[in-house]
Design an enzyme around this catalytic site. Structure first.
Site, PDB file in Angstrom:
ATOM      1  N   SER A 235      -4.273   3.525  -4.626  1.00  0.00           N
ATOM      2  CA  SER A 235      -3.011   4.403  -4.837  1.00  0.00           C
ATOM      3  C   SER A 235      -2.933   5.546  -4.419  1.00  0.00           C
ATOM      4  CB  SER A 235      -3.055   4.315  -6.518  1.00  0.00           C
ATOM      5  OG  SER A 235      -1.919   5.116  -7.028  1.00  0.00           O
TER       6      SER A 235
ATOM      7  N   TYR B  63      -6.958   7.415 -14.719  1.00  0.00           N
ATOM      8  CA  TYR B  63      -6.413   6.265 -13.698  1.00  0.00           C
ATOM      9  C   TYR B  63      -6.601   6.932 -12.325  1.00  0.00           C
ATOM     10  CZ  TYR B  63      -3.198   3.370 -10.708  1.00  0.00           C
ATOM     11  OH  TYR B  63      -2.754   2.688  -9.938  1.00  0.00           O
TER      12      TYR B  63
END
Length: 257
Positions: free
Chosen positions: A148, A161
């Site tokens: 990501s 995250y």
């Protein structure tokens, strides 16, 4: 005339984790379109069955599904063995499984913290080491970790995250360094804000517009925007790319920095 690069995946077997929805469906379908037979892995059997049937109908390729708890070593071992029993080899692994949990650092629960790390980091490591131990270590292969753009940034509301994705990027490089001599290519793809990713389908229009304005291309990522990078990394076109994370984000990180 023989072409310099070849994206054909005919005869290849590819595992896609997180294969019951979202990006996993796109990635599995894209490889099947280029000739690969697929093994979907996820926890939701009913969704996987439908995805498998849809991909086979669309591409004509063989698609199996295997239930797995990606953060549990014994479950991972059993799932990988099931693929070996069915296909006899594993040429490609796409580590797509991942979850996100929200909460400021001082508010987040221990369970949310460990759940994200267990799925996003430990699961990627467990799957990678298992396919290497049972097949790729002797035969080579391609591993792609779906990371990501959040691995390059910070967040006050989803810190675990960002921590997990930064760790996954480091794991990608470490595995690439460890296994390059065995003919194993380990690379990553870092998506930006994807409509078929973790973004909720009921996200309010004003929030979506605000997100779009932050992207230089002025749009969210859509179906197929990761496929080109994936097909390059997992095919024979990739002969010298190792330990790299390709950013597919419409230029989002250019604005962030």
């Amino acid at each position: 005339m023989e072409k310099t690069v070849n994206f054909d995946l005919t005869g290849k077997v590819a595992i896609v984790t997180g294969g019951s929805r979202g990006l996993g469906v796109e990635l599995a379908t894209s490889m099947a379109e280029y000739g690969a037979d697929i093994a979907l892995m996820a926890g939701n059997v009913e969704k996987m069955k439908k995805v498998a049937a849809d991909i086979t109908e669309k591409t004509g390729r063989k698609v199996i599904w295997v239930k797995v708890n990606i953060g549990d070593e014994e479950s991972v071992k059993a799932a990988v063995q099931a693929v070996m029993d069915e296909y006899g080899k594993i040429d490609i692994l796409v580590n797509n499984a991942g979850i996100i949990r929200y909460g400021r650092p001082e508010e987040m629960t221990y369970k949310d913290w460990t759940d994200v790390l267990n799925i996003d980091v430990t699961g990627t490591w467990l799957m990678s080491k298992e396919v290497v131990n049972v097949y790729m270590g002797e035969h080579g292969g391609k591993i792609v970790n779906i990371n990501s753009v959040n691995s390059f940034s910070a967040s006050p509301v989803a810190p675990v995250y960002h921590v997990a994705k930064a760790a996954e990027a480091a794991l990608t490089q470490s595995c690439a360094a460890a296994w390059a001599g065995q003919g194993i290519y380990v690379n990553g793809i870092a998506p930006g804000n994807m409509q078929n990713g973790e973004m909720a389908p009921d996200t309010p229009a004003d929030i979506l517009e605000n997100i779009r304005r932050k992207v230089p291309q002025r749009r969210l990522g859509g179906y197929g925007d990761l496929s080109g990078a994936l097909l390059y990394l997992v095919s024979d076109a990739n002969t010298y790319t190792q330990g790299v994370t390709i950013t597919c984000d419409g230029g989002l990180i250019l604005e962030a920095f």
